[in-house]
Write a protein that holds these residues in place. Structure first.
Motif, PDB file in Angstrom:
ATOM      1  N   ARG A  16       0.841  -1.206   0.000  1.00  0.00           N
ATOM      2  CA  ARG A  16       0.000   0.000   0.000  1.00  0.00           C
ATOM      3  C   ARG A  16       0.877   1.257   0.000  1.00  0.00           C
ATOM      4  O   ARG A  16       2.085   1.187   0.270  1.00  0.00           O
ATOM      5  CB  ARG A  16      -0.885   0.018   1.235  1.00  0.00           C
ATOM      6  N   ALA A  17       0.268   2.382  -0.276  1.00  0.00           N
ATOM      7  CA  ALA A  17       0.921   3.679  -0.151  1.00  0.00           C
ATOM      8  C   ALA A  17       0.347   4.398   1.059  1.00  0.00           C
ATOM      9  O   ALA A  17      -0.847   4.300   1.350  1.00  0.00           O
ATOM     10  CB  ALA A  17       0.714   4.510  -1.412  1.00  0.00           C
ATOM     11  N   VAL A  18       1.211   5.100   1.782  1.00  0.00           N
ATOM     12  CA  VAL A  18       0.775   5.929   2.903  1.00  0.00           C
ATOM     13  C   VAL A  18       1.231   7.360   2.634  1.00  0.00           C
ATOM     14  O   VAL A  18       2.111   7.609   1.802  1.00  0.00           O
ATOM     15  CB  VAL A  18       1.350   5.415   4.240  1.00  0.00           C
ATOM     16  N   ALA A  39       3.001  10.826   3.696  1.00  0.00           N
ATOM     17  CA  ALA A  39       4.004  11.428   4.581  1.00  0.00           C
ATOM     18  C   ALA A  39       4.191  12.880   4.164  1.00  0.00           C
ATOM     19  O   ALA A  39       3.915  13.254   3.016  1.00  0.00           O
ATOM     20  CB  ALA A  39       5.327  10.672   4.507  1.00  0.00           C
ATOM     21  N   ARG A  40       4.680  13.667   5.074  1.00  0.00           N
ATOM     22  CA  ARG A  40       4.916  15.085   4.793  1.00  0.00           C
ATOM     23  C   ARG A  40       6.381  15.279   4.407  1.00  0.00           C
ATOM     24  O   ARG A  40       7.282  14.793   5.097  1.00  0.00           O
ATOM     25  CB  ARG A  40       4.576  15.917   6.033  1.00  0.00           C
ATOM     26  N   ALA A  41       6.614  15.944   3.272  1.00  0.00           N
ATOM     27  CA  ALA A  41       7.988  16.188   2.822  1.00  0.00           C
ATOM     28  C   ALA A  41       8.720  17.048   3.844  1.00  0.00           C
ATOM     29  O   ALA A  41       8.269  18.135   4.207  1.00  0.00           O
ATOM     30  CB  ALA A  41       7.988  16.869   1.464  1.00  0.00           C
ATOM     31  N   ALA A  42       9.858  16.538   4.315  1.00  0.00           N
ATOM     32  CA  ALA A  42      10.636  17.266   5.316  1.00  0.00           C
ATOM     33  C   ALA A  42      11.600  18.256   4.677  1.00  0.00           C
ATOM     34  O   ALA A  42      12.265  19.023   5.389  1.00  0.00           O
ATOM     35  CB  ALA A  42      11.405  16.277   6.192  1.00  0.00           C
ATOM     36  N   GLU A  43      11.663  18.236   3.351  1.00  0.00           N
ATOM     37  CA  GLU A  43      12.574  19.112   2.619  1.00  0.00           C
ATOM     38  C   GLU A  43      12.001  19.326   1.228  1.00  0.00           C
ATOM     39  O   GLU A  43      11.211  18.508   0.741  1.00  0.00           O
ATOM     40  CB  GLU A  43      13.958  18.458   2.516  1.00  0.00           C
ATOM     41  N   GLY A  97      13.740   7.198  -0.323  1.00  0.00           N
ATOM     42  CA  GLY A  97      13.503   8.083   0.798  1.00  0.00           C
ATOM     43  C   GLY A  97      13.622   7.385   2.138  1.00  0.00           C
ATOM     44  O   GLY A  97      13.669   6.157   2.234  1.00  0.00           O
ATOM     45  N   ILE A  98      13.683   8.204   3.155  1.00  0.00           N
ATOM     46  CA  ILE A  98      13.692   7.733   4.542  1.00  0.00           C
ATOM     47  C   ILE A  98      12.475   8.344   5.223  1.00  0.00           C
ATOM     48  O   ILE A  98      12.342   9.568   5.305  1.00  0.00           O
ATOM     49  CB  ILE A  98      14.973   8.165   5.270  1.00  0.00           C
ATOM     50  N   SER A 138       4.111  15.466  14.049  1.00  0.00           N
ATOM     51  CA  SER A 138       2.754  15.557  13.500  1.00  0.00           C
ATOM     52  C   SER A 138       2.452  14.432  12.508  1.00  0.00           C
ATOM     53  O   SER A 138       1.576  14.566  11.670  1.00  0.00           O
ATOM     54  CB  SER A 138       2.567  16.919  12.824  1.00  0.00           C
ATOM     55  N   GLY A 139       3.196  13.343  12.594  1.00  0.00           N
ATOM     56  CA  GLY A 139       2.953  12.222  11.691  1.00  0.00           C
ATOM     57  C   GLY A 139       4.214  11.823  10.945  1.00  0.00           C
ATOM     58  O   GLY A 139       5.333  12.173  11.332  1.00  0.00           O
ATOM     59  N   LEU A 140       4.014  11.078   9.842  1.00  0.00           N
ATOM     60  CA  LEU A 140       5.152  10.591   9.069  1.00  0.00           C
ATOM     61  C   LEU A 140       5.826  11.729   8.311  1.00  0.00           C
ATOM     62  O   LEU A 140       5.157  12.581   7.716  1.00  0.00           O
ATOM     63  CB  LEU A 140       4.697   9.510   8.089  1.00  0.00           C
TER      64      LEU A 140
END
Length: 426
Positions: A340-342, A344-348, A362-363, A369-371
């Protein structure tokens, strides 16, 4: 060989369409019975109906004394209840007597509960008497036994066809005396690398001198195939000649699916497609709108699915995850082929150039506030160590050139056990 159907070739498919086309042409493997200890991670091909109750008889859950609740209620250290011990029941011995008023049986965990008893008093609450016993507490009145059939009832469906057999499932099958479960056979996956510059690790001098490149893809694919549930068949490394490729590809005809790496681009020495066609292959597509891994091919070689992967190590691993792994899972009998796909919020921020769908290493970590997702670093398709650090693929839609920090990004977690029927990268 007869007249071969005309090949239908698409040259610019999207990744999700390519994955669906591959799954539409792979077939579940036939069912066979295998030894129980060899069935781990296989898929059941039939419902398993229990031929017995489990437990087969009501049995003790404690070491202690099988007694009647009416006899032990009210027992205290100051006013113990004394009972006559009529027999001893270790695990495996069936009772021969009925427990009557004022009586009990010395019993051990797993032994059948004698008729008349409805309690097992743990031995810690007694004086461990042999002919007679003093009971000091009544906390176990009416408890500490396992009812016949409380786990499994005779005639019930314990495991359904399509179930994956993990350690717990194998234990259940063993408890039902099923020594050879009927499962779908694991597909034999032929793996072929090609290239004059490639040698296997049995030639370390060539590799360490820099004269040749190690065939890392072969060993990566062997491991990936095993983890996906297939049985890898290493065909070796073919030279960049039609003759060498033909000789190696003959070995694929005894397998269930063929995976090649490199040799399907448009270079002067890329002969895989033409040799496959000479051998009777029908090509379905050979190029995708994605990065990494645009040169992906698919077809049928005398009925055997062929999936051609790029030669760059990262591209090989990414395209295996997206196309080969789901195909192997489907051939093993699994209904859910794709991870599945989940979100996440881009950290950069992420900046891309080609107008293609991107699958970035990615890591993904758990943030406040989540992934949160960040890149492993440079995304060159030859940086194999990026796959060591990656735990996810970040899926960037075709045409999105800028992904600001804080943007939601679809991610495929590479260790996620949850799967779905449709590609998560549509």
């Amino acid at each position: 060989m007869g007249t071969r159907a005309a090949a239908v070739i698409d040259t610019a498919l999207g990744a999700a369409d390519a994955a669906r086309r591959i799954l539409a042409e792979v077939r579940r493997q036939p069912a066979l019975r295998v030894p129980l200890d060899d069935a781990l991670d296989s898929i059941l091909a039939e419902d398993v109906v229990s031929p017995l109750d489990l437990p087969a008889w009501t049995n003790s859950a404690m070491d202690g004394y099988a007694a009647r609740a009416d006899d032990v209620r009210g027992a205290t250290p100051e006013r113990p209840v004394r009972l006559r011990v009529i027999e001893e029941l270790p695990a495996g011995r069936f009772p021969t007597r009925t427990v009557g008023p004022g009586e009990c049986a010395r019993i051990f965990t797993g032994a059948p509960l004698p008729a008349g008893a409805d309690s097992v008093i743990r031995q810690e609450d007694s004086d461990l008497g042999q002919d007679t016993v003093s009971i000091y507490k009544d906390r176990d009145a009416g408890v500490n036994f396992r009812l016949a059939g409380e786990d499994i009832r005779r005639g019930s469906t314990v495991l359904s066809a399509g179930s994956a057999l993990g350690p717990a499932e194998l234990g259940v099958l063993a408890s039902l005396a099923i020594a050879h479960p009927l499962v779908y056979r694991r597909p034999r996956v032929a793996i072929l690398g090609s290239g004059d510059e490639i040698v296997d690790v049995d030639q370390p001098d060539e590799i360490l001198s820099g004269r040749k490149t190690a065939s890392s893809n072969t060993h990566t694919l062997v491991a990936l195939v095993r983890r996906a549930g297939g049985e890898p068949v290493n065909l070796g490394v073919a030279r960049d000649t039609p003759e060498s490729l033909r000789a190696h590809l003959e070995g694929a005809l005894a397998c269930d699916v063929l995976v090649t790496t490199a040799g399907i681009s448009v270079g002067e020495h890329d002969y895989v497609r033409s040799v496959l066609e000479e051998l009777g292959a029908e090509q379905r597509f050979w190029k995708l709108r994605m990065r990494p891994g645009a040169p992906v091919g698919f077809g049928l070689l005398r009925g055997i699915p062929w999936i051609g992967l790029p030669g760059n190590p990262v591209s090989t691993m990414v395209t295996f995850e997206l196309f080969v792994r789901p195909a192997i899972r489907r051939m093993c009998g699994r209904a859910l082929a794709f991870r599945r796909a989940v979100t996440a919020r881009a950290a950069e921020p992420i900046t891309l150039k080609p107008k293609l769908q991107h699958f970035l290493r990615g890591i993904v970590t758990e943030g406040p506030s989540g992934l949160e997702a960040r890149l492993t670093g440079p995304q060159g398709s030859g940086i194999l160590t990026s796959m060591v650090h990656a735990n996810a693929l970040l899926v960037i839609p075709e045409g999105r050139f800028e992904t600001p920090a804080g943007t939601d990004v679809r991610t495929i977690l590479l260790d996620d056990p949850v799967h779905q029927a449709e590609p998560p990268f549509d």
